[in-house]
Design an enzyme around this catalytic site. Sequence first.
Site, PDB file in Angstrom:
ATOM      1  N   GLN A 194      -1.620  -8.850   7.549  1.00  6.91           N
ATOM      2  CA  GLN A 194      -2.600  -9.068   6.256  1.00  6.91           C
ATOM      3  C   GLN A 194      -3.647  -7.840   6.446  1.00  6.91           C
ATOM      4  O   GLN A 194      -4.591  -7.644   7.342  1.00  6.91           O
ATOM      5  CB  GLN A 194      -3.326 -10.197   6.377  1.00  6.91           C
ATOM      6  CG  GLN A 194      -4.319 -10.374   5.116  1.00  6.91           C
ATOM      7  CD  GLN A 194      -3.339 -10.385   3.689  1.00  6.91           C
ATOM      8  OE1 GLN A 194      -2.455 -11.020   3.588  1.00  6.91           O
ATOM      9  NE2 GLN A 194      -4.052  -9.479   2.611  1.00  6.91           N
ATOM     10  N   LYS A 223       0.440 -17.210   0.609  1.00  5.68           N
ATOM     11  CA  LYS A 223       1.618 -16.637   1.209  1.00  5.68           C
ATOM     12  C   LYS A 223       2.311 -17.678   1.966  1.00  5.68           C
ATOM     13  O   LYS A 223       3.511 -17.983   1.905  1.00  5.68           O
ATOM     14  CB  LYS A 223       1.572 -15.527   1.803  1.00  5.68           C
ATOM     15  CG  LYS A 223       0.982 -14.242   1.081  1.00  5.68           C
ATOM     16  CD  LYS A 223       0.543 -13.305   2.104  1.00  5.68           C
ATOM     17  CE  LYS A 223      -0.083 -11.800   0.889  1.00  5.68           C
ATOM     18  NZ  LYS A 223      -0.527 -10.753   1.556  1.00  5.68           N
ATOM     19  N   ASP A 225       6.630  -6.490   3.719  1.00  3.57           N
ATOM     20  CA  ASP A 225       5.733  -6.026   2.714  1.00  3.57           C
ATOM     21  C   ASP A 225       6.013  -4.590   2.094  1.00  3.57           C
ATOM     22  O   ASP A 225       5.586  -3.744   1.140  1.00  3.57           O
ATOM     23  CB  ASP A 225       4.385  -5.639   3.403  1.00  3.57           C
ATOM     24  CG  ASP A 225       3.319  -6.487   3.115  1.00  3.57           C
ATOM     25  OD1 ASP A 225       3.656  -7.122   1.947  1.00  3.57           O
ATOM     26  OD2 ASP A 225       2.211  -6.784   3.896  1.00  3.57           O
TER      27      ASP A 225
END
Length: 284
Positions: A97, A53, A120
């Site tokens: 994460q 990412k 997200d």
Amino acid sequence: MTARILDGKTIAERVREDIAQQAKTLSAQGVQPCLAVILVGSDPASAVYVRNKVAACEKAGFRSLKFDYPADAEPAVVLAKIAELNADSSVHGILVQLPLPPQFDEDAVLEAILPTKDVDGFHAENFGMLLQGRESFYPCTPWGVMRMLQEENVKIEGAEAVIIGRSNIVGKPMAVMLLSKGATVTICHSKTKDLTAHLKRADIVVAAVGRPRFVTGAMLKPGAIVIDVGINRLPDGKLCGDVDFDSAKQVASLITPVPGGVGPMTITMLLANTLLSAQRAAAK
Ligand code: NDP
């Protein structure tokens, strides 16, 4: 019939070039898109995802910030960092994460992120907005699937879509997105009585099960469009999807491979969400 391959890697590259161009324009106006990534613990798979990412951000001309915490970190410390990033107007996206170590309440952590920086798309407020058909940040994996279908001009309206899996990050939002585009949607899961009966009438199948080669060609309707979200590591270290690619491609009309299908689209849509957040911030 041998299915055409839906090449996520090529689509992802094209979309990322466009994102990089838009990021350049925005940066020239004084707003460089910025994503902050928080990693807790030393899970090797999570570390790889975070590295990918951050690298994707840099390639697209974004600024990226990375915060690492040990596995025994106090949740309060991570929540304080999220609060600091929420208040920093130069940060447009915040990502924690998952999975988090057991001392964390994952829902509480995700909900600590400002919905306007939740790139997200996991915050309950953004999920509610998606359900209501309102603008929000959409979860990256199902949104990436929608983008792939759009790039291939797949007709969703009127199609029978069957999704296998009902997780909050893939199955449920995938169902809402397909529904909003006019598909008739069925969500199957581990308690579904006759999965094959559902699959046999599906024009579009999305497999998000987490079981290697679970869906075989014999379970599919001829000509189906098959989207394989699964990422499973086999004992020999190789990756495979939730669909048995070799048998399914004999029956389907369009199919995503693993790797090189949905996977590359997920990070692409994370970049798209971060860019969108930066554009919204710049417009204020
Ligand atoms: P979850 O484990 O959260 O959900 C799996 C779903 O599959 C559950 O709803 C479960 O049903 C269902 N299921 C399990 N066994 C069966 C069965 N025998 N028959 C029918 N349904 C079944 O997984 P995720 O949604 O997080 O991920 C799914 C897959 O996608 C994984 O392989 C994951 O690695 C991959 N993934 C890939 C991403 C990408 O970027 N390509 C991103 C995210 C995930 P029940 O709810 O009843 O338990």
